[in-house]
Design a protein around this motif. Sequence first.
Motif, mmCIF file in Angstrom:
data_model
loop_
_atom_site.group_PDB
_atom_site.id
_atom_site.type_symbol
_atom_site.label_atom_id
_atom_site.label_comp_id
_atom_site.label_asym_id
_atom_site.label_seq_id
_atom_site.Cartn_x
_atom_site.Cartn_y
_atom_site.Cartn_z
ATOM 1 N N ARG A 163 -22.692 -72.452 20.130
ATOM 2 C CA ARG A 163 -22.439 -71.846 18.825
ATOM 3 C C ARG A 163 -21.414 -72.641 18.020
ATOM 4 O O ARG A 163 -21.438 -72.614 16.789
ATOM 5 N N PHE A 164 -20.497 -73.314 18.700
ATOM 6 C CA PHE A 164 -19.435 -74.038 18.023
ATOM 7 C C PHE A 164 -19.393 -75.472 18.546
ATOM 8 O O PHE A 164 -19.868 -75.768 19.651
ATOM 9 N N PHE A 165 -18.823 -76.350 17.755
ATOM 10 C CA PHE A 165 -18.606 -77.717 18.211
ATOM 11 C C PHE A 165 -17.310 -78.246 17.618
ATOM 12 O O PHE A 165 -16.818 -77.749 16.585
ATOM 13 N N LEU A 166 -16.753 -79.251 18.291
ATOM 14 C CA LEU A 166 -15.493 -79.867 17.900
ATOM 15 C C LEU A 166 -15.749 -81.280 17.424
ATOM 16 O O LEU A 166 -16.625 -81.979 17.946
ATOM 17 N N SER A 167 -14.983 -81.703 16.447
ATOM 18 C CA SER A 167 -15.065 -83.073 15.937
ATOM 19 C C SER A 167 -13.679 -83.691 15.962
ATOM 20 O O SER A 167 -12.691 -83.030 15.618
ATOM 21 N N SER A 168 -13.606 -84.942 16.382
ATOM 22 C CA SER A 168 -12.355 -85.704 16.411
ATOM 23 C C SER A 168 -12.494 -86.875 15.460
ATOM 24 O O SER A 168 -13.541 -87.528 15.402
ATOM 25 N N SER A 169 -11.423 -87.171 14.738
ATOM 26 C CA SER A 169 -11.499 -88.160 13.678
ATOM 27 C C SER A 169 -10.332 -89.131 13.764
ATOM 28 O O SER A 169 -9.329 -88.898 14.457
ATOM 29 N N VAL A 189 -8.587 -76.483 11.398
ATOM 30 C CA VAL A 189 -8.054 -77.827 11.567
ATOM 31 C C VAL A 189 -6.997 -77.799 12.661
ATOM 32 O O VAL A 189 -6.074 -76.967 12.612
ATOM 33 N N LEU A 190 -7.134 -78.679 13.646
ATOM 34 C CA LEU A 190 -6.155 -78.827 14.725
ATOM 35 C C LEU A 190 -5.353 -80.088 14.445
ATOM 36 O O LEU A 190 -5.780 -81.207 14.763
ATOM 37 N N ALA A 191 -4.205 -79.922 13.800
ATOM 38 C CA ALA A 191 -3.374 -81.042 13.386
ATOM 39 C C ALA A 191 -2.090 -81.049 14.195
ATOM 40 O O ALA A 191 -1.541 -79.984 14.523
ATOM 41 N N GLY A 192 -1.591 -82.228 14.505
ATOM 42 C CA GLY A 192 -0.370 -82.350 15.273
ATOM 43 C C GLY A 192 -0.233 -83.693 15.958
ATOM 44 O O GLY A 192 0.864 -84.096 16.339
ATOM 45 N N HIS A 193 -1.338 -84.406 16.110
ATOM 46 C CA HIS A 193 -1.301 -85.727 16.733
ATOM 47 C C HIS A 193 -0.791 -86.761 15.725
ATOM 48 O O HIS A 193 -0.965 -86.615 14.502
ATOM 49 N N ARG A 194 -0.193 -87.827 16.251
ATOM 50 C CA ARG A 194 0.351 -88.876 15.406
ATOM 51 C C ARG A 194 -0.611 -90.036 15.198
ATOM 52 O O ARG A 194 -0.422 -90.841 14.284
ATOM 53 N N PHE A 210 -8.681 -78.743 24.536
ATOM 54 C CA PHE A 210 -7.865 -79.895 24.910
ATOM 55 C C PHE A 210 -8.182 -81.042 23.954
ATOM 56 O O PHE A 210 -9.360 -81.356 23.728
ATOM 57 N N THR A 211 -7.150 -81.658 23.413
ATOM 58 C CA THR A 211 -7.309 -82.826 22.549
ATOM 59 C C THR A 211 -6.438 -83.943 23.078
ATOM 60 O O THR A 211 -5.323 -83.709 23.556
ATOM 61 N N VAL A 212 -6.940 -85.164 22.990
ATOM 62 C CA VAL A 212 -6.218 -86.345 23.458
ATOM 63 C C VAL A 212 -6.283 -87.405 22.362
ATOM 64 O O VAL A 212 -7.318 -87.583 21.719
ATOM 65 N N SER A 213 -5.159 -88.061 22.120
ATOM 66 C CA SER A 213 -5.065 -89.038 21.029
ATOM 67 C C SER A 213 -4.845 -90.429 21.579
ATOM 68 O O SER A 213 -4.610 -90.633 22.782
ATOM 69 N N GLU A 214 -4.905 -91.412 20.688
ATOM 70 C CA GLU A 214 -4.821 -92.812 21.075
ATOM 71 C C GLU A 214 -3.446 -93.184 21.621
ATOM 72 O O GLU A 214 -3.316 -94.107 22.421
ATOM 73 N N ASP A 215 -2.398 -92.472 21.220
ATOM 74 C CA ASP A 215 -1.053 -92.792 21.698
ATOM 75 C C ASP A 215 -0.733 -92.158 23.045
ATOM 76 O O ASP A 215 0.413 -92.218 23.494
ATOM 77 N N GLY A 216 -1.738 -91.537 23.714
ATOM 78 C CA GLY A 216 -1.536 -90.988 25.050
ATOM 79 C C GLY A 216 -0.986 -89.584 25.071
ATOM 80 O O GLY A 216 -0.368 -89.195 26.058
ATOM 81 N N GLN A 255 1.917 -94.285 29.171
ATOM 82 C CA GLN A 255 1.401 -95.647 29.272
ATOM 83 C C GLN A 255 1.805 -96.401 28.006
ATOM 84 O O GLN A 255 1.831 -95.832 26.917
ATOM 85 N N ASN A 256 2.109 -97.669 28.174
ATOM 86 C CA ASN A 256 2.552 -98.477 27.037
ATOM 87 C C ASN A 256 1.392 -99.129 26.285
ATOM 88 O O ASN A 256 1.619 -99.999 25.451
ATOM 89 N N VAL A 257 0.180 -98.758 26.609
ATOM 90 C CA VAL A 257 -1.004 -99.306 25.954
ATOM 91 C C VAL A 257 -1.797 -98.165 25.342
ATOM 92 O O VAL A 257 -1.562 -96.986 25.631
ATOM 93 N N LYS A 258 -2.748 -98.520 24.508
ATOM 94 C CA LYS A 258 -3.536 -97.518 23.797
ATOM 95 C C LYS A 258 -4.569 -96.883 24.720
ATOM 96 O O LYS A 258 -5.102 -97.517 25.628
ATOM 97 N N LEU A 259 -4.849 -95.643 24.438
ATOM 98 C CA LEU A 259 -5.908 -94.920 25.122
ATOM 99 C C LEU A 259 -7.220 -95.213 24.407
ATOM 100 O O LEU A 259 -7.329 -94.997 23.199
ATOM 101 N N LYS A 260 -8.201 -95.731 25.139
ATOM 102 C CA LYS A 260 -9.452 -96.176 24.521
ATOM 103 C C LYS A 260 -10.531 -95.104 24.527
ATOM 104 O O LYS A 260 -11.273 -94.954 23.556
ATOM 105 N N CYS A 261 -10.683 -94.376 25.622
ATOM 106 C CA CYS A 261 -11.747 -93.373 25.703
ATOM 107 C C CYS A 261 -11.357 -92.346 26.758
ATOM 108 O O CYS A 261 -10.467 -92.579 27.596
ATOM 109 N N ALA A 262 -12.019 -91.201 26.713
ATOM 110 C CA ALA A 262 -11.731 -90.122 27.655
ATOM 111 C C ALA A 262 -12.963 -89.237 27.773
ATOM 112 O O ALA A 262 -13.825 -89.216 26.881
ATOM 113 N N THR A 263 -13.030 -88.503 28.885
ATOM 114 C CA THR A 263 -14.107 -87.549 29.087
ATOM 115 C C THR A 263 -13.555 -86.360 29.862
ATOM 116 O O THR A 263 -12.582 -86.491 30.620
#
Length: 890
Positions: A163-169, A189-194, A210-216, A255-263
Amino acid sequence: MKTEFKFSNLLGTVYRQGNVIFTPDGDSLLSPVGNRVSVFNLTKNTSYTLPFAHRRNISHIDLTSNGNLLLTIDEDGRAILTIFPRRVSIYHFSFKSKVTALRFSPNGRHFVVGLGRKIQAWKTPLVPGSDGGELDFAPFVLHREYGGHFDDVRHLSWSGDSRFFLSSSKDSTARIWSLDPEEDFEPTVLAGHRQQVRGAWFSSSQEAIFTVSEDGALFRWEFVTRTQQQSGDAENAEPEDIERWRIVQRDYFMQNVKLKCATFHQASELLTVCFANGLFSLYELPSFSNIHTLSMASSPISTISINKSGEWLALGSAKTGQLLVWEHQSESNILKQSSYLDTMTTLSFSPDSSRIITGADDGLLKIWDVFSGFHVATFTEHSSAVTGSAYSRRGNILFTSSLDGSVRAWDMLRYRNFRTFTAPQRLSFSCLAIDPAAEVVCAGSHDSFDVHLWSVQTGALLDQLSGHEGPISTLAFTPDGRMLVSGSWDRTIRTWNVFDRSQSSESLQLTSDLLCVTVRPDSAQIAASTLDGQLTFWDIESSVQQATMDGRRDVSGGRTLRSRRTAASTPGTKSFNSITYSADGTCLLAAGNSKYICLYSVSTLTLVKKFTVSVNLSLDGTQEFLNSSAIMSNGLPRDMIDTDGEASDLDDRIDKSLPGAKRGKDATKRTVRPEVRVTAIEFAPTGRTFCAASTEGLLVYSLDTAGMDDFDPFDLDIDVTPQNVETILQQKQPEYLKALIMSFRLNEKQLVRRVYEAIPYGQVSLVVRDLPRVYLGRLLNFLASQLESSPHLEFALSWIGEVVGVHGRYIKERAGQFSSELRAVQRGIDGIGKIIRNLSQRNTFEIEFLCQQQRDTNVPLLTNGHGTSRGKADEADVDMADEDGWIGFD
């Protein structure tokens, strides 16, 4: 000779870009390879490539929840809808813009795509609820369109109830959408990541996100209530309960490197994250406890996927072309395959046509299994590009030449290098040949005009044949072993009597520089390809030129991106760099720096068939005509501009390679687009398969295509229907032969299996005796597939025994007609024999181990009522052991 070769598999490349997905049963993995999709069966250790091809590299793929429909989308937003079990493409569609995300709903009724900042929901072309579904007249119907993000959508995921879906941008937010209008629901809107959000998922209970961003950063969101005073008079204000999604937990991966992908796996609530340095970690949520942290490679991981049971993780790296399937419970690799990073330069078939050896510019030699499609072993002894390879007639020795100045002999039984041949002075060998008895190996070089001969047994240099006035470009022994044929850039071919005392040679004059030479299997004719596009045929005994054929018009095709000429007038593509005879010598296969492979008839000197290597517009050399609309005002092609924006950060744009070095930090970095070309080509000794080493990988073309996977009905009439077949089987005295013939006419695999399993054991011999011989090939193909997939092994073997016993003489007299079917049956029988042998050995070792344990501990055995005895083991363990196939227990 049959010429109806069809593309059957793609080897040498396992992953390019995009996302990888598991099938719903978790047994197979789908990986985009350029503009094609390869399927790796992880339980049977086989692979195949789907027959369709996109016009550009594939960027997104996804399967429906039942595994029936596969949707693939390329870089231009063009999609192909495929019935995955049948491997048949049914519809082509264009989304008019670049697609950035794709996901099917869990119930399979809809799918959502990200088109830049917009999101579109589409109806799935199959109607759920019916048996297999039925096709709509309008395959793609737009359901709704959503907007609100300020940057590209990068990830989409559904709730469990669809019924619902999430989008990350990339705008550092995630949003909650409803597929249809819901009461008291508004998009949130789920805002808070940098930094940009790499993924967002619902929990298994759908009460948390659960949301995960590029900065870990990992945020946990819950729908909580917060009391707030109403506006107005503060003294008389009444409290108001406000319900909204809020952050209840913040965690960081440090981690001192960027997060590339997650599942995220909802059932087990396991989160897997991958970083730019090649590390990937498993976390248990919501406790955020680290289970594993491992490294795949030093390069970033581009995509990750998890199967339905949550046991296997699939990781792909676009930078190294590597694909890995890892089981986190046992901490073992299920699949580990890697692609070539450099151009393949040579290939050779083993004498039994079961293995292919390929060499590349990076000096690596790889062994590929033809039947499974998997990479078997890698030789790394060469330090420079491999230029030639050849098998001995018995298939136990492989010879290779390289630009590192060595010719090596490999033991193919133990997979080791047992002999190395070198010249007195340092030379870069460009070609190789061995005599049929594997006693003498010879090599030529661009640095020297001599042909070097070594003894295989002693490794000593026997002789240096002088006579050419230019660099040696090609060498070949005649199949009877009497002569050595050498070609040079001095426009001559020389035939040498190597084993005579005089070692006399004869020169054959050509009109241009020689590129390649090949000898017909009967040792009576030589075919030579020259730089001017001519194919010249010579008689070996009389040294008389028999015929000449101009192939420039046939091979020319494909213009580069910077070229201002059409394909027909483009220089550099009008000659054949590699030619080879067919196994019977009636046809000649030729290829060069072009997207075409030409098959010629030797007797009539005519073009029989033309194979197109690739239609991928992401490669140079695939376009035929000049498109002026793609040229900008400054004269540069529009496709050369990087509009992706992934390398926008300063760290990604810094060039850390050494000045003047062709290879710096990144060995896979390309300043220009790869150009389609064929560097080597060869027929299999059986004559029913040929391979081409191209830019996209190792292309396999075969006559032995799986006929049961193609809908090819014949002798159909109005009474031949699946309903009538079922009616015949339900009669009091079923006509099994009639039902089997009708199922073969329809060529429905499920229907054929239904009839096959319904035939009683006692009726098998009668059905086989009365079966028309026109259906023998289809029956053998079907029985071969049953040996690989069906548990009824004895039933299938009894069918094969009856077919061979009744129709064996007829099949033997027409061995060429049934060669592919017989090989498929033999392959199935060998596979079953290998499985049974391994199972018996494992059972023997385990029984000996248990008996030894009992003797060491002196534990009395318990009788089980049948006279046999057992130790004091848990009954559950005994039952599990019986299910695993232990032999000797009741």
